[in-house]
Design a protein around this motif. Structure first.
Motif, mmCIF file in Angstrom:
data_model
loop_
_atom_site.group_PDB
_atom_site.id
_atom_site.type_symbol
_atom_site.label_atom_id
_atom_site.label_comp_id
_atom_site.label_asym_id
_atom_site.label_seq_id
_atom_site.Cartn_x
_atom_site.Cartn_y
_atom_site.Cartn_z
ATOM 1 N N ASP A 87 -24.607 32.704 8.593
ATOM 2 C CA ASP A 87 -24.851 31.573 8.916
ATOM 3 C C ASP A 87 -26.076 30.840 7.786
ATOM 4 O OD1 ASP A 87 -23.140 31.545 10.786
ATOM 5 O OD2 ASP A 87 -24.599 31.989 12.606
ATOM 6 N N LEU A 88 -25.688 29.869 7.480
ATOM 7 C CA LEU A 88 -26.663 29.046 6.447
ATOM 8 C C LEU A 88 -27.213 27.916 7.149
ATOM 9 C CD1 LEU A 88 -24.634 29.784 3.153
ATOM 10 C CD2 LEU A 88 -26.297 31.130 4.384
ATOM 11 N N GLY A 131 -16.937 26.839 8.863
ATOM 12 C CA GLY A 131 -16.961 26.156 10.163
ATOM 13 C C GLY A 131 -18.129 25.342 10.870
ATOM 14 N N HIS A 132 -17.821 24.948 11.935
ATOM 15 C CA HIS A 132 -18.925 24.109 12.673
ATOM 16 C C HIS A 132 -19.453 22.979 12.106
ATOM 17 C CE1 HIS A 132 -19.063 27.454 14.852
ATOM 18 N NE2 HIS A 132 -20.081 28.610 14.181
ATOM 19 N N SER A 133 -18.355 22.336 11.261
ATOM 20 C CA SER A 133 -18.815 21.081 10.378
ATOM 21 C C SER A 133 -18.950 19.841 11.249
ATOM 22 C CB SER A 133 -17.195 20.945 9.417
ATOM 23 O OG SER A 133 -17.205 21.808 8.631
ATOM 24 N N LEU A 152 -19.938 30.786 7.236
ATOM 25 C CA LEU A 152 -19.117 30.988 6.047
ATOM 26 C C LEU A 152 -18.403 32.530 6.359
ATOM 27 C CD1 LEU A 152 -18.134 30.424 3.088
ATOM 28 C CD2 LEU A 152 -20.032 31.396 2.354
ATOM 29 N N GLU A 153 -17.289 32.568 6.182
ATOM 30 C CA GLU A 153 -16.464 33.713 6.367
ATOM 31 C C GLU A 153 -15.512 34.004 5.083
ATOM 32 O OE1 GLU A 153 -14.044 34.381 9.756
ATOM 33 O OE2 GLU A 153 -15.717 33.934 10.896
ATOM 34 N N LEU A 154 -15.316 35.293 4.585
ATOM 35 C CA LEU A 154 -14.488 35.551 3.381
ATOM 36 C C LEU A 154 -13.410 36.517 4.051
ATOM 37 C CD1 LEU A 154 -16.769 35.746 0.388
ATOM 38 C CD2 LEU A 154 -15.186 33.987 0.892
#
Length: 234
Positions: free
Chosen positions: A127-128, A170-172, A205-207
């Motif tokens: 999370d950023l 996510g969470h945009s 962010l996921e990879l």
């Protein structure tokens, strides 16, 4: 008292100035004109005879020489600027289009949550934190396979890369791309928000590699992107 004889020459007190023959003003003008207009005269084949050049012709030669020099200087400056701009544009285009380029998804963020177990569940990404509405970008080139609402991710963007790896954002608060769109590293994807299962405005962010989530930090470090230090080496 001794009287001065009229035949006795006057004595000059101090240094005597040696008389010099007067310079021809016309000759000085001719010399200056030929120095300033040498390029034009040589281009014509030979210097004209100074005695045969009228004052009007000399003025024309001086103006021609000054104009020629000014045009040459402006042309050289323009060519240098065009070359510099081409170098900059070429470098930027190459970096953006290169398929191996990886980038940070955000600038000026706070790293608030790592990959790993969180509240007895796997937190499958990082999370950023950033202000709501901050634009985030693609970490790598690929094709947008999801652009919209996606359960607990809220408004979400998923990009599939050429090697099958997926990046998930996510969470945009807003999505700026559409499904099927091709993107490059650094292209805008959406805006940071807190939609879905989120507390506070941040980018999740996921990879995924081979369909499974991995820790983005070491994966990106191998590709010259340091999420924690906010550095990407282009």
């Amino acid at each position: 008292m001794r009287q001065r004889l009229s035949s006795e020459p006057d004595r000059y007190r101090g240094r005597r100035r040696v008389p010099t023959p007067p310079r021809s003003r016309y000759a000085a003008v001719v010399t200056t004109a030929f120095v300033g207009a040498g390029v034009v005269a040589l281009g014509a084949g030979a210097l004209p005879d100074a005695k045969a050049v009228s004052p009007t012709a000399l003025a024309d030669l001086e103006r021609a020489a000054a104009t020629s020099e000014d045009v040459s200087a402006r042309t050289a400056d323009a060519e240098a600027e065009r070359a510099s701009r081409a170098d900059r544009d070429g470098l930027a285009s190459t970096l953006a289009a290169a398929p191996e380029v990886w980038r940070l998804p955000l600038e000026n963020y706070n790293f608030v949550s790592p990959y790993g177990m969180k509240w007895d569940k796997l937190h499958a990404g990082i999370d950023l934190a950033a202000p709501e509405g901050t634009t985030y970008t693609a970490v790598h080139a690929g094709t947008v396979t999801k652009a919209g609402w996606f359960g607990g991710y809220g408004y979400c963007v998923i990009v599939q890369h050429a090697d099958g790896t997926e990046s998930i954002y996510g969470h945009s608060s807003a999505v700026l791309v559409s499904e099927g769109q091709e993107v490059k590293a650094g292209d805008q994807l959406g805006r940071v928000g807190a939609t879905g299962h989120a507390y506070g405005s941040h980018l999740h962010l996921e990879l995924h590699v081979n369909g499974k989530p991995i820790d983005p930090i070491p994966y990106l470090l191998e590709r010259d992107v340091d999420i924690q230090l906010q550095v990407d080496d282009l």
